[in-house]
Write an enzyme that holds these catalytic residues in place. Structure first.
Site, PDB file in Angstrom:
ATOM      1  N   LYS A  11       0.825  -1.208   0.000  1.00 20.81           N
ATOM      2  CA  LYS A  11       0.000   0.000   0.000  1.00 20.81           C
ATOM      3  C   LYS A  11       0.867   1.269   0.000  1.00 20.81           C
ATOM      4  O   LYS A  11       2.086   1.192   0.215  1.00 20.81           O
ATOM      5  CB  LYS A  11      -0.934  -0.055   1.203  1.00 20.81           C
ATOM      6  CG  LYS A  11      -1.942  -1.220   1.132  1.00 20.81           C
ATOM      7  CD  LYS A  11      -2.869  -1.205   2.341  1.00 20.81           C
ATOM      8  CE  LYS A  11      -3.943  -2.266   2.245  1.00 20.81           C
ATOM      9  NZ  LYS A  11      -4.858  -2.201   3.420  1.00 20.81           N
ATOM     10  N   TYR A  51     -12.493  -1.363  -3.406  1.00 11.28           N
ATOM     11  CA  TYR A  51     -12.957  -1.483  -2.019  1.00 11.28           C
ATOM     12  C   TYR A  51     -14.471  -1.293  -1.893  1.00 11.28           C
ATOM     13  O   TYR A  51     -14.959  -0.965  -0.808  1.00 11.28           O
ATOM     14  CB  TYR A  51     -12.208  -0.496  -1.127  1.00 11.28           C
ATOM     15  CG  TYR A  51     -10.805  -0.951  -0.761  1.00 11.28           C
ATOM     16  CD1 TYR A  51     -10.611  -2.042   0.094  1.00 11.28           C
ATOM     17  CD2 TYR A  51      -9.685  -0.302  -1.254  1.00 11.28           C
ATOM     18  CE1 TYR A  51      -9.335  -2.467   0.443  1.00 11.28           C
ATOM     19  CE2 TYR A  51      -8.400  -0.725  -0.904  1.00 11.28           C
ATOM     20  CZ  TYR A  51      -8.239  -1.808  -0.061  1.00 11.28           C
ATOM     21  OH  TYR A  51      -6.980  -2.236   0.290  1.00 11.28           O
ATOM     22  N   ASN A 114      -1.835   0.278   6.833  1.00 11.51           N
ATOM     23  CA  ASN A 114      -1.332  -1.003   7.354  1.00 11.51           C
ATOM     24  C   ASN A 114      -0.495  -1.787   6.341  1.00 11.51           C
ATOM     25  O   ASN A 114      -0.441  -3.014   6.398  1.00 11.51           O
ATOM     26  CB  ASN A 114      -2.478  -1.830   7.935  1.00 11.51           C
ATOM     27  CG  ASN A 114      -3.539  -2.149   6.910  1.00 11.51           C
ATOM     28  OD1 ASN A 114      -3.400  -1.802   5.741  1.00 11.51           O
ATOM     29  ND2 ASN A 114      -4.574  -2.832   7.331  1.00 11.51           N
ATOM     30  N   HIS A 117      -2.094  -5.459   1.602  1.00 10.16           N
ATOM     31  CA  HIS A 117      -3.398  -6.097   1.425  1.00 10.16           C
ATOM     32  C   HIS A 117      -3.176  -7.581   1.157  1.00 10.16           C
ATOM     33  O   HIS A 117      -2.180  -7.959   0.521  1.00 10.16           O
ATOM     34  CB  HIS A 117      -4.113  -5.479   0.215  1.00 10.16           C
ATOM     35  CG  HIS A 117      -5.333  -6.241  -0.211  1.00 10.16           C
ATOM     36  ND1 HIS A 117      -6.560  -6.051   0.397  1.00 10.16           N
ATOM     37  CD2 HIS A 117      -5.515  -7.218  -1.144  1.00 10.16           C
ATOM     38  CE1 HIS A 117      -7.441  -6.882  -0.172  1.00 10.16           C
ATOM     39  NE2 HIS A 117      -6.832  -7.597  -1.112  1.00 10.16           N
ATOM     40  N   GLU A 128      -9.841  -9.895  -7.464  1.00 12.68           N
ATOM     41  CA  GLU A 128      -8.868  -8.818  -7.252  1.00 12.68           C
ATOM     42  C   GLU A 128      -7.693  -8.921  -8.225  1.00 12.68           C
ATOM     43  O   GLU A 128      -7.207  -7.892  -8.722  1.00 12.68           O
ATOM     44  CB  GLU A 128      -8.381  -8.853  -5.795  1.00 12.68           C
ATOM     45  CG  GLU A 128      -9.495  -8.495  -4.818  1.00 12.68           C
ATOM     46  CD  GLU A 128      -9.158  -8.731  -3.358  1.00 12.68           C
ATOM     47  OE1 GLU A 128     -10.018  -8.433  -2.510  1.00 12.68           O
ATOM     48  OE2 GLU A 128      -8.036  -9.206  -3.050  1.00 12.68           O
TER      49      GLU A 128
HETATM   50  P1  IDP Z   1      -8.019  -6.473   5.818  1.00 12.58           P
HETATM   51  O1  IDP Z   1      -7.193  -5.584   4.916  1.00 12.58           O
HETATM   52  O2  IDP Z   1      -7.199  -7.004   6.962  1.00 12.58           O
HETATM   53  O3  IDP Z   1      -8.757  -7.557   5.083  1.00 12.58           O
HETATM   54  P2  IDP Z   1     -10.565  -5.076   6.048  1.00 12.58           P
HETATM   55  O4  IDP Z   1     -11.454  -5.135   7.245  1.00 12.58           O
HETATM   56  O5  IDP Z   1     -10.981  -5.835   4.827  1.00 12.58           O
HETATM   57  O6  IDP Z   1      -9.106  -5.527   6.518  1.00 12.58           O
HETATM   58  O7  IDP Z   1     -10.385  -3.545   5.692  1.00 12.58           O
HETATM   59  C1  IDP Z   1      -9.788  -3.156   4.459  1.00 12.58           C
HETATM   60  C2  IDP Z   1      -8.811  -2.033   4.712  1.00 12.58           C
HETATM   61  O8  IDP Z   1      -9.521  -0.893   5.180  1.00 12.58           O
HETATM   62  C3  IDP Z   1      -7.783  -2.310   5.835  1.00 12.58           C
HETATM   63  O9  IDP Z   1      -6.683  -3.085   5.412  1.00 12.58           O
HETATM   64  C4  IDP Z   1      -7.390  -0.891   6.230  1.00 12.58           C
HETATM   65  O10 IDP Z   1      -6.462  -0.310   5.299  1.00 12.58           O
HETATM   66  C5  IDP Z   1      -8.715  -0.160   6.109  1.00 12.58           C
HETATM   67  N1  IDP Z   1      -9.414  -0.138   7.399  1.00 12.58           N
HETATM   68  C6  IDP Z   1     -10.030  -1.164   8.039  1.00 12.58           C
HETATM   69  N2  IDP Z   1     -10.556  -0.796   9.201  1.00 12.58           N
HETATM   70  C7  IDP Z   1     -10.270   0.519   9.331  1.00 12.58           C
HETATM   71  C8  IDP Z   1     -10.548   1.501  10.349  1.00 12.58           C
HETATM   72  O11 IDP Z   1     -11.179   1.224  11.386  1.00 12.58           O
HETATM   73  N3  IDP Z   1     -10.088   2.761  10.116  1.00 12.58           N
HETATM   74  C9  IDP Z   1      -9.401   3.109   8.987  1.00 12.58           C
HETATM   75  N4  IDP Z   1      -9.121   2.228   8.007  1.00 12.58           N
HETATM   76  C10 IDP Z   1      -9.532   0.952   8.179  1.00 12.58           C
HETATM   77 MG    MG Z   2     -10.298  -7.428   3.686  1.00 18.61          MG
END
Ligand code: IDP
Ligand code: MG
Length: 140
Positions: A11, A51, A114, A117, A128
């Site tokens: 990312k 997304y 984070n 992905h 994807e």
């Molecule tokens: P994942 O990437 O671990 O599968 P998901 O719940 O699918 O997590 O969320 C997709 C992406 O959205 C996350 O990787 C992160 O970048 C972002 N995200 C998820 N939860 C939050 C939040 O509470 N605040 C801000 N960004 C978030």
């Molecule tokens: Mg996810």
């Protein structure tokens, strides 16, 4: 055996922090074979579409803004049990909860920024991968 496939993105925070090399090294050391890869800048429309499943979540706007804030590296990875193994390998969404030694524990800044992905199912891995790559972009 060719193994199964998953999809990943390094990312914008990972690219910005000069961690492309470090993270790709971890990925290949972890036994994942790169079968397609590119550096690309997502448009707002592309990030929204990728997304779309999160469009009703409160962080959707922030997520789209972050994912378009700089280039990402998209890649398709091959390994036995690729989807589940890669999810374990990257760690929890929130780096504060990510297991020691995982990519997110090492390189993620926050639950939003984070670093990586990883697809959450074989079906989504295919969707994807198809979003980012055409058939002729695969090697091997
Ligand atoms: P994942 O990437 O671990 O599968 P998901 O719940 O699918 O997590 O969320 C997709 C992406 O959205 C996350 O990787 C992160 O970048 C972002 N995200 C998820 N939860 C939050 C939040 O509470 N605040 C801000 N960004 C978030
Ligand atoms: Mg996810």
């Amino acid at each position: 055996m060719a193994g199964t496939r998953t999809f990943t993105m390094l990312k914008p925070d990972a690219v910005e922090d000069n961690n492309i090399g470090n993270i790709l090294q971890m990925i290949t050391d972890g036994g994942f074979k790169i079968v397609a890869m590119k550096l690309r800048q997502l448009t707002t429309e592309q990030a929204k579409e990728f997304y779309a499943v999160h469009s009703e979540r409160p962080f959707y706007g922030e997520l789209v803004e972050y994912m378009t804030s700089g280039p990402i590296v998209a890649a398709v990875l091959e390994k036995e049990n690729a989807v589940a193994d890669f999810r374990t390998f990257i760690g929890a969404t929130n780096p504060a909860e990510a297991a020691e030694g995982t990519i997110r524990a090492k390189y993620a800044e926050s639950i939003g920024r984070n670093a990586v992905h990883g697809s959450d199912s074989d079906e989504n891995a295919k969707i994807e991968s198809d979003f980012h790559f055409s058939a002729e972009e695969y090697v091997g």
